[in-house]
Structures are given as structure tokens and as C-alpha cells.
Design a protein around this motif. Structure first.
Motif, mmCIF file in Angstrom:
data_model
loop_
_atom_site.group_PDB
_atom_site.id
_atom_site.type_symbol
_atom_site.label_atom_id
_atom_site.label_comp_id
_atom_site.label_asym_id
_atom_site.label_seq_id
_atom_site.Cartn_x
_atom_site.Cartn_y
_atom_site.Cartn_z
ATOM 1 N N ASN A 116 111.632 5.017 -62.858
ATOM 2 C CA ASN A 116 111.359 5.498 -64.217
ATOM 3 C C ASN A 116 112.313 6.579 -64.697
ATOM 4 O O ASN A 116 112.097 7.182 -65.742
ATOM 5 C CB ASN A 116 109.913 5.994 -64.321
ATOM 6 C CG ASN A 116 109.662 7.268 -63.535
ATOM 7 O OD1 ASN A 116 110.565 7.858 -62.949
ATOM 8 N ND2 ASN A 116 108.414 7.705 -63.502
ATOM 9 N N ASN A 143 108.572 1.989 -69.489
ATOM 10 C CA ASN A 143 107.470 2.093 -70.441
ATOM 11 C C ASN A 143 107.474 0.867 -71.361
ATOM 12 O O ASN A 143 108.255 0.783 -72.303
ATOM 13 C CB ASN A 143 107.591 3.379 -71.257
ATOM 14 C CG ASN A 143 106.367 3.667 -72.086
ATOM 15 O OD1 ASN A 143 105.945 2.836 -72.884
ATOM 16 N ND2 ASN A 143 105.788 4.843 -71.912
ATOM 17 N N SER A 193 103.259 1.144 -67.247
ATOM 18 C CA SER A 193 104.406 1.572 -66.448
ATOM 19 C C SER A 193 104.401 1.045 -65.021
ATOM 20 O O SER A 193 104.817 1.737 -64.093
ATOM 21 C CB SER A 193 104.481 3.109 -66.432
ATOM 22 O OG SER A 193 104.643 3.614 -67.731
ATOM 23 N N ASP A 220 97.303 3.183 -63.738
ATOM 24 C CA ASP A 220 98.074 3.801 -64.805
ATOM 25 C C ASP A 220 97.106 4.414 -65.822
ATOM 26 O O ASP A 220 96.004 3.883 -66.031
ATOM 27 C CB ASP A 220 98.965 2.753 -65.489
ATOM 28 C CG ASP A 220 100.120 3.353 -66.282
ATOM 29 O OD1 ASP A 220 100.102 4.575 -66.514
ATOM 30 O OD2 ASP A 220 101.025 2.602 -66.677
#
Length: 394
Positions: A116, A143, A193, A220
Motif C-alpha cells: 500500500n 484502495n 484494501s 478491513d
């Protein structure tokens, strides 16, 4: 001359930890006969960093406690001349740490902090070349909501859906369920995510939606629910290069045993140790050439829009009746690095890794060729006096 040291980083605090280990084993094997010396950097499920020869053998990961007790703890640091190194941490008066100069880092993480942008940020702090997308491209790619908003603004088709946080779900459950019902007869619940189809469920009524949402929130704090495409055909392809200059692989049609491709379909086949390479698929995809070309062109556009770099796999949803396709998600570090797609272009896994490293070093050199500092000393006597003046003028 000794080979340049490439740090292969993998594992991490992620539900996709084991998948990352599989990918890293493939990378380490592919680099054995390369022009680089590959050094494993394993991040445990608790976030500790380890290196050592024991990390090269997949069999040793059956007992993670034994593995981490035997491997060497390590960190990134700098030598006195500023060069970044991988340093082993040792205890004892007569023990001596090893400092390995770093030529580049090859992240092989899947999900969470490794994919990420967080780990990429560490590499930026130490000014180390690294493969794959940068901090921004990695963060956007992870995302799904932000990625789709960007793509939609660029004219790339995406499926209708909604997104919501866990707090909003608690406060507005009935309103959210009503919005899900408006999406159609069936919908797909997804963590925003995560990858590898973890927490993804098809729901066909309110009761199924509530159950799937509660389950997905275990992984998440932010979910999305999208209209299900029926009949669905999933088509993927890979893009290699930079936002400005890239090329695309052939398309594939992954084949699952369920209505939607699951984690088991991807990684728990008979040859699961091969990672994504073991999944059932049709390559090249058995679709019309015109459709394949349109998807490939769109994949390159998504890659550039998101500012991805290195290599990514892009997944599309196709309506089996109308051939209308939609961008689904981008995987900035795909399982097995999608090497099975590049094999069709006569690019071996070894060559693919070497090209990724070449792109990384080239991008890093271009970045370092820019002005890195502004030649003035704000802490000089004159500047400090000026700052005092600003203080009194409030």
C-alpha cells in the motif's frame, strides 16, 4: 566483481502473508542465475525483520516460530558515507553484525503495509531503488474506491456501487442495506484494501449482505458493495513499464470453481506452491480479438492514470451477453508477478525480474538527477533574525 545485492522483501503483517512467501520463493529461484545476488528479507506476521539462508527454502515456513528463531534479525541503516545497507542485529560481545550494501529492493508483498505504499516509503527514506509502483501509485492501487474514482473521472468504465466505513455501517445499517438492494438482484461485497479475493462474497438478499459485511469487516474497516455482472466473464492482463512508456501482455480468462474466483481457486489447487501460476486459466483468453484489444488499451490507460510503475495485473469484469467490460482492480504486486502472462511474449521469469530492476534503477536515477535541496540555510544568523521578526509581528 561481486554481483549487486538485491533485497527480496516479503511476508508482512497481512492476510496474504503466505501468498507473499510463495511469490518470493519464485523470485529467489528466478534470480539464482541472474546478474544479481538475491538476499531474502522476511517480515514476520508480527512485523519483525529477518534475513538469512534459511529463508530460501519453502519447507522451513511450516514452523514460523522455529524459522524466526533461526533467522537473523535485521534492519535498514546507512554507512558513514550515506550508503544504505541491510544490517543484521546480533547480541553478545564476540558477535559481529553483517552490513550488506543494497543495490535495489524487490518487494514481493501482497496486501497491507507491503503493497500500500508504506514499505515503499521506507525505501524512499533510505533513497533505495525499488521495483514496482511508488508510494502514491501503490496507495491508490490498494484502495479500490479511490482507484475507481480516478478511473471513472478519466472515462474508464466501472461498475455501480457504494462504499462505507465500519462506523457508518453501525449508524446507518438500514440505509446502507437499502442502497445495496437498489444495485440489483445480486451484489458483491469487498474489503476496499485487500486482494486475493479475501473477504469477497456474492450476496442475493439482505440477510446474506449483512453476514458478508460483518465477515468482511474482520479484514478491513472500509468496504465496498458493487452490482454483480451476470453472466460474468473475468479477463485479466498485465502491464509492464512506467506511466509514460509501457506495454501490455496477452489477456487471460481465469477459471474458478465458484461463481466468483475465490482464494482457493487462486492458491489452493493441486500445485498451490506455485502461487498464482497454479490457478486454472485460459491463455490467451478465448474472447474476440477486438474485445481483447480494447481491454488491453484500457489496461494501459488505467496503469498511467493511477501512476503505476514496474509491473501490475489489471482485472476486468465482462458482461458475457453484451461484451461491455468494466475496470475491476489493479494489483501493483500481483501473485507470481503474473509471469505466466509474459511467457506468451517469450519473456522468462528471470528476464522479467531483471527488467523490473532495470526500470527501478532507471527511475531512481532520474529522480536523483533532480534538485534535491534548496541552497540556502534558514538557520543562518540572518535567517533566524528574520524568523524572530515574523514571531513578533503576530
Amino acid at each position: 566483481m561481486s554481483k549487486p545485492n538485491v533485497i527480496v522483501a516479503f511476508g508482512g503483517v497481512s492476510p496474504e502473508h503466505e501468498v507473499s512467501v510463495l511469490t518470493a520463493m519464485q523470485v529467489l529461484a528466478a534470480l539464482e542465475d541472474s546478474s544479481y545476488r538475491a538476499i531474502p528479507l522476511y517480515i514476520s506476521k508480527s512485523g519483525q525483520w529477518y534475513t538469512g539462508e534459511i529463508l530460501r527454502d519453502l519447507k522451513n515456513y511450516k514452523d514460523l516460530n522455529k524459522l524466526t528463531a533461526t533467522a537473523s534479525p535485521c534492519v535498514f541503516t546507512r554507512l558513514s558515507d550515506g550508503r544504505p545497507v541491510l544490517k543484521t542485529l546480533v547480541s553478545g560481545i564476540f558477535s559481529r553484525s553483517e552490513e550488506v550494501p543494497i543495490y535495489a529492493v524487490l518487494p514481493a508483498f501482497h496486501g497491507s503495509a507491503g503493497e500500500n505504499g508504506s514499505f515503499q516509503g521506507i525505501c524512499e527514506v533510505y533513497n533505495i531503488p525499488y521495483t514496482g509502483s511508488g508510494v502514491m501509485g501503490s496507495a491508490i492501487g490498494m484502495n479500490k474506491v479511490i482507484a475507481k474514482q480516478l478511473c471513472k473521472s478519466a472515462g474508464i468504465p466501472v461498475v455501480n456501487g457504494i462504499s462505507f466505513s465500519e462506523n457508518r455501517w453501525v449508524d446507518e445499517r438500514d440505509q446502507i442495506l437499502g442502497q445495496i438492494k437498489e444495485l440489483g438482484e445480486s451484489a458483491i461485497v469487498k474489503p476496499v484494501s485487500l486482494g486475493s479475493s479475501i473477504g469477497v462474497e456474492i450476496v442475493k438478499n439482505t440477510e446474506e449482505a449483512e453476514t458478508a459485511i460483518e465477515t468482511a469487516f474482520r479484514y478491513d474497516s472500509h468496504l465496498m458493495v458493487e452490482q454483480a455482472i451476470t453472466p460474468l466473464v473475468e479477463i485479466n492482463c498485465s502491464v509492464l513499464g512506467t506511466p509514460e512508456k509501457n506495454r501490455v501482455s496477452v489477456c487471460e480468462r481465469p477459471m474458478g470453481r465458484e461463481e466468483l474466483l475465490s482464494f482457493a481457486d487462486k492458491y489452493q489447487q493441486d500445485e498451490g506452491a506455485k502461487g498464482m501460476a497454479s490457478a486454472d486459466r485460459v491463455i490467451p483468453a478465448d474472447i474476440a480479438p477486438e474485445l481483447a484489444e480494447s481491454i488491453q488499451d484500457t489496461a494501459k490507460k488505467v496503469f498511467s492514470t493511477i501512476q503505476a510503475s514496474g509491473l501490475a495485473r489489471l482485472d476486468f469484469l465482462v458482461d458475457g451477453e453484451t461484451n461491455q467490460f468494466y475496470f475491476n482492480e489493479i494489483n501493483t504486486i500481483p501473485g507470481s508477478f503474473s509471469f505466466y502472462l509474459w511467457k506468451e511474449s517469450n519473456i522468462s521469469f528471470n528476464n522479467l525480474m531483471e527488467e523490473l530492476l532495470s526500470i527501478a534503477v532507471d527511475q531512481h536515477q532520474k529522480k536523483n538527477g533532480r534538485v534535491q535541496s534548496y541552497e540556502t540555510n534558514l538557520l543562518s544568523q540572518k535567517a533566524v533574525k528574520g524568523m524572530k521578526g515574523l514571531k513578533t509581528s503576530k
